[in-house]
Design a protein around this motif. Structure first.
Motif, mmCIF file in Angstrom:
data_model
loop_
_atom_site.group_PDB
_atom_site.id
_atom_site.type_symbol
_atom_site.label_atom_id
_atom_site.label_comp_id
_atom_site.label_asym_id
_atom_site.label_seq_id
_atom_site.Cartn_x
_atom_site.Cartn_y
_atom_site.Cartn_z
ATOM 1 N N THR A 129 0.823 -1.214 0.000
ATOM 2 C CA THR A 129 0.000 0.000 0.000
ATOM 3 C C THR A 129 0.855 1.260 0.000
ATOM 4 O OG1 THR A 129 -1.820 -1.104 1.162
ATOM 5 C CG2 THR A 129 -1.764 1.288 1.280
ATOM 6 N N SER A 130 1.960 1.204 0.752
ATOM 7 C CA SER A 130 2.832 2.386 0.846
ATOM 8 C C SER A 130 3.607 2.658 -0.433
ATOM 9 C CB SER A 130 3.794 2.225 2.022
ATOM 10 O OG SER A 130 4.610 1.080 1.843
ATOM 11 N N SER A 131 3.527 1.738 -1.410
ATOM 12 C CA SER A 131 4.237 1.946 -2.679
ATOM 13 C C SER A 131 3.548 2.993 -3.544
ATOM 14 C CB SER A 131 4.328 0.630 -3.464
ATOM 15 O OG SER A 131 5.049 -0.350 -2.745
ATOM 16 N N PHE A 132 2.266 3.281 -3.261
ATOM 17 C CA PHE A 132 1.483 4.173 -4.121
ATOM 18 C C PHE A 132 1.071 5.434 -3.346
ATOM 19 C CE2 PHE A 132 0.540 -0.278 -5.119
ATOM 20 C CZ PHE A 132 0.969 -0.360 -6.443
ATOM 21 N N THR A 133 1.289 6.595 -3.939
ATOM 22 C CA THR A 133 0.824 7.857 -3.357
ATOM 23 C C THR A 133 0.236 8.726 -4.463
ATOM 24 O OG1 THR A 133 3.029 8.850 -3.558
ATOM 25 C CG2 THR A 133 2.459 7.891 -1.430
ATOM 26 N N SER A 144 -2.961 8.360 0.491
ATOM 27 C CA SER A 144 -2.554 6.956 0.444
ATOM 28 C C SER A 144 -3.740 6.136 -0.037
ATOM 29 C CB SER A 144 -2.096 6.476 1.826
ATOM 30 O OG SER A 144 -0.956 7.195 2.248
ATOM 31 N N PRO A 145 -3.487 4.985 -0.638
ATOM 32 C CA PRO A 145 -4.604 4.175 -1.159
ATOM 33 C C PRO A 145 -5.497 3.617 -0.049
ATOM 34 C CG PRO A 145 -2.501 3.509 -2.129
ATOM 35 C CD PRO A 145 -2.188 4.403 -0.971
ATOM 36 N N ILE A 146 -6.752 3.371 -0.416
ATOM 37 C CA ILE A 146 -7.687 2.662 0.465
ATOM 38 C C ILE A 146 -8.121 1.364 -0.236
ATOM 39 C CG2 ILE A 146 -8.482 4.722 1.672
ATOM 40 C CD1 ILE A 146 -10.928 4.738 -0.185
ATOM 41 N N THR A 147 -7.260 0.864 -1.103
ATOM 42 C CA THR A 147 -7.574 -0.296 -1.944
ATOM 43 C C THR A 147 -8.006 -1.505 -1.120
ATOM 44 O OG1 THR A 147 -5.866 0.512 -3.450
ATOM 45 C CG2 THR A 147 -6.709 -1.705 -3.842
ATOM 46 N N SER A 148 -7.309 -1.761 -0.028
ATOM 47 C CA SER A 148 -7.607 -2.959 0.772
ATOM 48 C C SER A 148 -9.020 -2.908 1.358
ATOM 49 C CB SER A 148 -6.578 -3.111 1.890
ATOM 50 O OG SER A 148 -6.568 -1.975 2.738
ATOM 51 N N GLN A 149 -9.546 -1.708 1.629
ATOM 52 C CA GLN A 149 -10.884 -1.586 2.201
ATOM 53 C C GLN A 149 -11.980 -1.919 1.181
ATOM 54 O OE1 GLN A 149 -11.389 2.202 4.307
ATOM 55 N NE2 GLN A 149 -9.167 2.364 4.482
ATOM 56 N N LEU A 150 -11.640 -1.781 -0.102
ATOM 57 C CA LEU A 150 -12.620 -2.012 -1.166
ATOM 58 C C LEU A 150 -12.258 -3.229 -2.006
ATOM 59 C CD1 LEU A 150 -12.889 1.710 -2.364
ATOM 60 C CD2 LEU A 150 -14.370 0.548 -0.744
ATOM 61 N N ALA A 151 -11.336 -4.036 -1.517
ATOM 62 C CA ALA A 151 -10.788 -5.147 -2.305
ATOM 63 C C ALA A 151 -11.880 -6.067 -2.850
ATOM 64 C CB ALA A 151 -9.797 -5.941 -1.463
ATOM 65 N N GLY A 152 -12.916 -6.313 -2.058
ATOM 66 C CA GLY A 152 -13.967 -7.225 -2.494
ATOM 67 C C GLY A 152 -14.800 -6.702 -3.651
ATOM 68 N N SER A 153 -14.685 -5.413 -3.946
ATOM 69 C CA SER A 153 -15.461 -4.810 -5.025
ATOM 70 C C SER A 153 -14.610 -4.498 -6.255
ATOM 71 C CB SER A 153 -16.127 -3.512 -4.519
ATOM 72 O OG SER A 153 -16.984 -3.773 -3.437
ATOM 73 N N LEU A 154 -13.355 -4.952 -6.250
ATOM 74 C CA LEU A 154 -12.445 -4.689 -7.367
ATOM 75 C C LEU A 154 -12.091 -5.989 -8.080
ATOM 76 C CD1 LEU A 154 -10.033 -2.216 -5.511
ATOM 77 C CD2 LEU A 154 -11.889 -1.603 -7.084
ATOM 78 N N PRO A 157 -7.451 -6.042 -7.039
ATOM 79 C CA PRO A 157 -6.896 -4.966 -6.215
ATOM 80 C C PRO A 157 -5.388 -5.095 -6.038
ATOM 81 C CG PRO A 157 -8.028 -6.572 -4.839
ATOM 82 C CD PRO A 157 -8.320 -6.954 -6.252
ATOM 83 N N LEU A 158 -4.694 -3.999 -6.227
ATOM 84 C CA LEU A 158 -3.233 -3.990 -6.025
ATOM 85 C C LEU A 158 -2.949 -3.334 -4.674
ATOM 86 C CD1 LEU A 158 -2.047 -2.859 -9.610
ATOM 87 C CD2 LEU A 158 -2.167 -5.190 -8.681
ATOM 88 N N SER A 159 -3.153 -4.083 -3.610
ATOM 89 C CA SER A 159 -2.884 -3.547 -2.272
ATOM 90 C C SER A 159 -1.502 -3.965 -1.788
ATOM 91 C CB SER A 159 -3.962 -3.997 -1.281
ATOM 92 O OG SER A 159 -4.138 -5.402 -1.336
ATOM 93 N N SER A 160 -1.167 -5.228 -1.986
ATOM 94 C CA SER A 160 0.191 -5.707 -1.673
ATOM 95 C C SER A 160 0.403 -7.018 -2.424
ATOM 96 C CB SER A 160 0.385 -5.914 -0.172
ATOM 97 O OG SER A 160 -0.492 -6.919 0.303
#
Length: 205
Positions: A129-133, A144-154, A157-160
């Protein structure tokens, strides 16, 4: 005898007059003030109703709402010379809803679809997650991304994770940003050691 009767009569009259005078003086003397029989009225303070401030809840949306999909797109290759990892931005979309989730009031989702290509012959590329700003210069904000919070709807998801050598992956990252209407944002990507491998202005107008 008549003389004595007159004398008695005079004395009787004097006594009677004296009694009358004494009675008049007594009745004219000031009377003590009496306390009013009515009950004293006590002032009652008025009641003040204090209403609690409205509470805004961040809840999942179960009904389908229209999404705002604004443009995409800046296709690019790596911005760092001699770097075995190249990044291509496939699309950029502003959305008022992703899956069953909506951003908090005043915000909007920025969804970036990108491809990470690792041409290194032997080493995997790791990201988190910290790789993307994302930087919004107009609002002077860095997100910072909130990708992991919405992972089930993507879709992906590129969270880690990692991209194996001589391979590539395509997926999405999501930022929750202020809905300022800014058309351009700066996306920066670093590797696991903090070295910048990608930095570019992306359009969302």
């Amino acid at each position: 005898m008549p003389y004595k009767k007159k004398l008695y009569y005079v004395l009787f009259c004097i006594v009677l007059v004296s009694i009358v005078l004494l009675t008049g003086c007594t009745s004219n003397s000031p009377q003590p003030a009496t306390q009013s029989a009515s009950a004293a009225t006590t002032a009652t303070p008025s009641l003040v109703q204090i209403s609690s401030p409205p509470t805004t809840l961040q809840t999942a949306i179960t009904t389908q709402v229209p999404t705002t999909s604004l443009t995409s797109v800046q296709i690019t290759t790596t911005t760092e010379a001699n770097n075995p990892v190249s990044i291509s931005v496939n699309s950029v979309q502003l959305k008022s809803q992703i899956g069953t989730f909506a951003p908090k009031t005043g915000n909007i989702f920025l969804l970036v679809d990108l491809t990470i290509k690792n041409t290194d012959p032997s080493n995997s590329f790791e990201y988190s997650t910290s790789s993307f700003t994302l930087n919004d210069k107009s609002a002077q904000k860095t997100y910072s991304p909130i990708t992991s919070q919405l992972a089930g709807s993507l879709n992906n998801p590129l969270s880690s994770g990692q991209v194996p050598f001589k391979s590539q992956t395509t997926g999405q990252i999501v930022f929750g940003i202020l809905n300022t209407g800014a058309p351009r944002y700066k996306l920066t990507i670093t590797d696991s050691t903090g070295n910048q491998i990608f930095s570019q202005i992306i359009n969302a107008t």
